[in-house]
Design a protein around this motif. Structure first.
Motif, PDB file in Angstrom:
ATOM      1  N   ALA A  92       0.834  -1.200   0.000  1.00 18.59           N
ATOM      2  CA  ALA A  92       0.000   0.000   0.000  1.00 18.59           C
ATOM      3  C   ALA A  92       0.873   1.256   0.000  1.00 18.59           C
ATOM      4  O   ALA A  92       0.550   2.252  -0.667  1.00 18.59           O
ATOM      5  CB  ALA A  92      -0.921  -0.004   1.209  1.00 18.59           C
ATOM      6  N   SER A  93       1.999   1.212   0.742  1.00 15.85           N
ATOM      7  CA  SER A  93       2.910   2.377   0.785  1.00 15.85           C
ATOM      8  C   SER A  93       3.460   2.683  -0.597  1.00 15.85           C
ATOM      9  O   SER A  93       3.463   3.838  -1.028  1.00 15.85           O
ATOM     10  CB  SER A  93       4.097   2.101   1.703  1.00 15.85           C
ATOM     11  N   ALA A  94       3.936   1.625  -1.275  1.00 11.62           N
ATOM     12  CA  ALA A  94       4.486   1.832  -2.614  1.00 11.62           C
ATOM     13  C   ALA A  94       3.402   2.354  -3.546  1.00 11.62           C
ATOM     14  O   ALA A  94       3.640   3.245  -4.367  1.00 11.62           O
ATOM     15  CB  ALA A  94       5.071   0.525  -3.146  1.00 11.62           C
ATOM     16  N   GLY A  95       2.186   1.794  -3.377  1.00 19.80           N
ATOM     17  CA  GLY A  95       1.061   2.247  -4.199  1.00 19.80           C
ATOM     18  C   GLY A  95       0.742   3.702  -3.934  1.00 19.80           C
ATOM     19  O   GLY A  95       0.515   4.491  -4.862  1.00 19.80           O
ATOM     20  N   ALA A  96       0.723   4.071  -2.653  1.00 23.53           N
ATOM     21  CA  ALA A  96       0.419   5.457  -2.298  1.00 23.53           C
ATOM     22  C   ALA A  96       1.494   6.397  -2.846  1.00 23.53           C
ATOM     23  O   ALA A  96       1.178   7.489  -3.347  1.00 23.53           O
ATOM     24  CB  ALA A  96       0.326   5.589  -0.784  1.00 23.53           C
ATOM     25  N   ALA A  97       2.764   5.957  -2.743  1.00 23.18           N
ATOM     26  CA  ALA A  97       3.856   6.789  -3.271  1.00 23.18           C
ATOM     27  C   ALA A  97       3.688   6.991  -4.778  1.00 23.18           C
ATOM     28  O   ALA A  97       3.855   8.122  -5.279  1.00 23.18           O
ATOM     29  CB  ALA A  97       5.199   6.119  -2.988  1.00 23.18           C
ATOM     30  N   ALA A  98       3.316   5.935  -5.484  1.00 14.96           N
ATOM     31  CA  ALA A  98       3.071   6.071  -6.924  1.00 14.96           C
ATOM     32  C   ALA A  98       1.910   7.015  -7.172  1.00 14.96           C
ATOM     33  O   ALA A  98       1.950   7.845  -8.097  1.00 14.96           O
ATOM     34  CB  ALA A  98       2.781   4.695  -7.533  1.00 14.96           C
ATOM     35  N   GLY A  99       0.884   6.913  -6.336  1.00 15.62           N
ATOM     36  CA  GLY A  99      -0.268   7.806  -6.457  1.00 15.62           C
ATOM     37  C   GLY A  99       0.128   9.254  -6.250  1.00 15.62           C
ATOM     38  O   GLY A  99      -0.320  10.149  -6.979  1.00 15.62           O
ATOM     39  N   ILE A 100       0.988   9.501  -5.240  1.00 17.15           N
ATOM     40  CA  ILE A 100       1.439  10.875  -4.954  1.00 17.15           C
ATOM     41  C   ILE A 100       2.254  11.419  -6.132  1.00 17.15           C
ATOM     42  O   ILE A 100       2.129  12.581  -6.502  1.00 17.15           O
ATOM     43  CB  ILE A 100       2.253  10.900  -3.637  1.00 17.15           C
ATOM     44  N   THR A 110      -5.647   7.042  -2.693  1.00 17.48           N
ATOM     45  CA  THR A 110      -6.332   5.933  -2.014  1.00 17.48           C
ATOM     46  C   THR A 110      -6.433   4.722  -2.934  1.00 17.48           C
ATOM     47  O   THR A 110      -6.131   3.591  -2.526  1.00 17.48           O
ATOM     48  CB  THR A 110      -7.748   6.379  -1.590  1.00 17.48           C
ATOM     49  N   MET A 111      -6.858   4.968  -4.174  1.00 18.72           N
ATOM     50  CA  MET A 111      -7.010   3.865  -5.126  1.00 18.72           C
ATOM     51  C   MET A 111      -5.658   3.200  -5.404  1.00 18.72           C
ATOM     52  O   MET A 111      -5.557   1.981  -5.507  1.00 18.72           O
ATOM     53  CB  MET A 111      -7.618   4.369  -6.446  1.00 18.72           C
ATOM     54  N   LEU A 238     -10.026  -3.380   3.294  1.00 17.39           N
ATOM     55  CA  LEU A 238     -10.213  -2.765   4.613  1.00 17.39           C
ATOM     56  C   LEU A 238      -8.917  -2.096   5.086  1.00 17.39           C
ATOM     57  O   LEU A 238      -8.921  -0.942   5.531  1.00 17.39           O
ATOM     58  CB  LEU A 238     -10.653  -3.855   5.603  1.00 17.39           C
ATOM     59  N   VAL A 239      -7.808  -2.826   4.968  1.00 19.43           N
ATOM     60  CA  VAL A 239      -6.513  -2.276   5.389  1.00 19.43           C
ATOM     61  C   VAL A 239      -6.158  -1.072   4.508  1.00 19.43           C
ATOM     62  O   VAL A 239      -5.714  -0.027   5.006  1.00 19.43           O
ATOM     63  CB  VAL A 239      -5.402  -3.350   5.299  1.00 19.43           C
ATOM     64  N   ALA A 240      -6.397  -1.221   3.209  1.00 12.42           N
ATOM     65  CA  ALA A 240      -6.058  -0.131   2.286  1.00 12.42           C
ATOM     66  C   ALA A 240      -6.885   1.110   2.588  1.00 12.42           C
ATOM     67  O   ALA A 240      -6.383   2.241   2.491  1.00 12.42           O
ATOM     68  CB  ALA A 240      -6.275  -0.589   0.848  1.00 12.42           C
ATOM     69  N   ALA A 241      -8.162   0.908   2.978  1.00 11.77           N
ATOM     70  CA  ALA A 241      -9.024   2.058   3.298  1.00 11.77           C
ATOM     71  C   ALA A 241      -8.468   2.832   4.484  1.00 11.77           C
ATOM     72  O   ALA A 241      -8.633   4.049   4.576  1.00 11.77           O
ATOM     73  CB  ALA A 241     -10.431   1.563   3.605  1.00 11.77           C
ATOM     74  N   VAL A 242      -7.793   2.149   5.384  1.00 17.95           N
ATOM     75  CA  VAL A 242      -7.213   2.816   6.563  1.00 17.95           C
ATOM     76  C   VAL A 242      -5.851   3.414   6.231  1.00 17.95           C
ATOM     77  O   VAL A 242      -5.627   4.619   6.419  1.00 17.95           O
ATOM     78  CB  VAL A 242      -7.085   1.816   7.744  1.00 17.95           C
ATOM     79  N   VAL A 243      -4.940   2.588   5.735  1.00 13.17           N
ATOM     80  CA  VAL A 243      -3.554   3.061   5.581  1.00 13.17           C
ATOM     81  C   VAL A 243      -3.423   4.081   4.442  1.00 13.17           C
ATOM     82  O   VAL A 243      -2.473   4.865   4.427  1.00 13.17           O
ATOM     83  CB  VAL A 243      -2.539   1.910   5.380  1.00 13.17           C
TER      84      VAL A 243
END
Lengths: 323, 264
Positions: A92-100, A110-111, A238-243
């Protein structure tokens, strides 16, 4: 539901409510109940923009991580499986970083975090299948490999990030913090959490069936592949919705289910509820600590890791003692 | 047509066949034992029939090909007792038995009160009276085996398949377990297949015995119908030189005992 378990759930709920109440009034800007009741607009602004959102996220996010941890440990038949250990959180962190880096909206981050988490759990499951013996430890080893890969992707993304804006946003996301979460950011995440939790609680009986060995579960009439996929997707969402809002929160998903099982000595639906309540307490307490321990606000994972590391050692010692 | 038929079953691991071209049938009401040395393919054959191991060949129960059934439909027909359960969870004995009703329930449906009552009754029947709320993990291996037998027998299934259920049981419990299976077979429309390590237990309880060696079925023995020489010859193919003695217990009940005739 047993009477003792009812009492534990009531006690956990009360303790979480008390922590949430404390969380509303702790922080850099003083807030008093009297001023709020008198309608002070400054106090209300602090309450709505700084305190209510993070408190609600502390309660709901911690609950979600605790309940998801219960599901991961049961489905993987491994007491060390958690969103952190099997690489979902780092995915999720790597995904969020890519999203940013590549998108701008919060929804896209989030997605992207969700997609990263999903990719991580799928990769861990696929890698574990390479072990023909079907040992549950293979999932943890696979998770470690996926975690390492996700960390590599994250480092690469950080290298390409603009140091002042994007890198700061990524670092802030990774450290895990409830600060800056406004109540207005929450509805979509809370709806998603409620939906996923509803599904997981409804599927509790099936989750327990997955604790059997694959062949044994199949002989009981369980469509193991489809059910495991559905349960893990829901827990991962569920975890992704939080983190995706809080960043990495370490060890809550590992500690909460263990504590709940140690206290209730069962794996019934109420144990999953209790695991959620303990998760909520851990995250709320961690957030209070993060706000009040120093001059500047600390990442919440410092507190959860401070508890989590000795807890892991305790599990090792307990495992050795129990044979 | 036989109640259950296995036709040309081949199964194994990692592309290597452990059992090859096994064919046999079981009649209604029949307790069939599967006898073979360690590593002969008993568990592999049982896992193939239960649908938990990919295989070639077909299994037919009451005219229905098991390979074509969904996991749930298969679970509604077969009750399975593994050699050792992989269940390592703090869960009560009663909840463990209730798992046996899964195939009869919808996705979000919980067990009906009648199922809970039936699960409690069957726990009593297998000898775990008053242990309903005991943690499954804290039961002895033998008690866990009885709990798994209760799980397999709780719901109304057509066929029971047991994989070396006696391995963790002491002398009286071994007899008790097979007596329970025979009692279960008393209802019409049922049959059972049990792999066993103990030839004496198999000879004195099973109606038919399948002999397996190196993944191939060598033949079928009919204790009570075949003469002792035929049975001795069959068992010698698996165990080496053995002889059988017919002895009587204090109540005059005749039992077969197998003796080793080779050199150590």
């Amino acid at each position: 539901m047993g009477k003792t378990n009812k009492l534990w759930i009531a006690a956990g709920g009360l303790f979480l409510a008390a922590l949430a109440a404390v969380s509303l009034f702790v922080g850099k800007y003083p807030l008093t109940l009297g001023a709020l009741l008198s309608g002070d607009p400054y106090q209300w602004k602090i309450f709505l923009t700084l305190r209510l959102g993070r408190t609600v996220m502390g309660v709901a996010g911690g609950f979600a991580l605790g309940a998801a941890g219960f599901v991961y440990q049961t489905v993987f038949r491994n007491p060390l499986a958690s969103p952190d250990v099997i690489g979902v959180a780092s995915g999720a962190s790597a995904g969020a970083a890519a999203g940013i880096l590549f998108c701008s909206s919060a929804a896209a981050v989030t997605m992207s975090a969700f997609a990263g988490a999903l990719l991580a759990v799928m990769s861990a499951l696929a890698l574990a299948r390479l072990d023909s013996t079907g040992r549950s430890g293979a999932v943890v080893l696979s998770g470690i490999a996926v975690h390492a890969l996700a960390q590599t992707a994250l480092m690469t993304l950080k290298l390409t990030a603009d140091p002042e804006r994007e890198l700061a946003a990524i670092e802030y996301w990774i450290m895990g913090s409830l600060s800056g979460i406004s109540i207005y950011d929450l509805p979509a995440h809370l709806i998603l959490c409620a939906l996923c939790l509803g599904i997981l609680f409804a599927l509790h009986r099936q989750v327990i069936l997955l604790a059997n060995e694959e062949g044994e579960a199949r002989a009981l009439g369980v469509n193991v592949g489809a059910l495991r996929l559905m349960v893990l997707l829901t827990a991962t969402l569920l975890v992704a919705a939080v983190v995706s809002l809080t960043g990495l929160i370490s060890f809550v998903g590992l500690m909460a289910p263990h504590c709940a099982r140690m206290i209730t000595k069962s794996n019934r639906r109420e144990t999953m509820v209790f695991s959620g309540l303990i998760g909520g307490c851990l995250l709320c307490a961690g957030d209070i600590f993060a706000r009040s321990a120093g001059q500047a606000e600390l990442p919440v994972s410092i507190f959860t890791s401070l508890l989590g590391a000795p807890f892991l050692i305790y599990l090792i010692v307990k495992g050795g003692r129990d044979g | 047509m036989s109640f259950f038929t296995a036709q040309d079953i081949c199964a194994g691991y990692g592309g290597k066949n452990i059992v090859s071209h096994c064919s046999f049938s079981i009649e209604e009401g029949c307790l069939t034992g599967l006898l073979g040395a360690n590593g002969s393919g008993k568990t592999t054959l049982i896992k193939a029939i239960c649908g938990s191991l990919p295989h070639k060949g077909t299994c037919t129960l009451e005219g229905q090909m098991l390979e074509r059934l969904s996991p749930k439909a298969l679970g509604r027909r077969i009750g399975y007792v593994p050699q050792k359960s992989g269940l390592e969870l703090d869960i009560s004995a009663l909840d463990t038995v209730m798992m046996g009703f899964h195939a009869d329930l919808g996705l979000l449906e919980g067990p009906a009160p009648g199922m809970k009552k039936r699960a409690a009754e069957i726990l009593d029947l297998v000898g775990l009276e008053g242990r309903q709320e005991d943690n499954y993990r804290t039961l002895s291996r033998g008690q866990q085996q009885l709990c798994l037998l209760a799980r397999a027998m709780a719901a109304d299934r057509r066929m029971l398949i047991l994989d070396e259920p006696e391995s963790a049981l002491d002398f009286p419990l071994r007899r008790r377990m097979l007596a329970l299976v025979k009692r279960w077979l008393g209802e019409p429309g049922r049959c059972a297949l049990v792999s066993l390590h103990d030839p004496a237990l198999a000879l004195n309880h099973c109606h038919r015995l399948l002999l397996i060696r190196e993944g191939s079925l060598l033949g079928v023995l009919k204790p009570g119908e075949d003469d002792l020489q035929t049975i001795e010859a069959g068992l010698s193919q698996i165990y080496g030189p053995v002889s059988l003695q017919e002895v009587s217990n204090g109540r005059g009940e005749k039992q077969l005992v197998m003796l080793w005739e080779g050199q150590e």
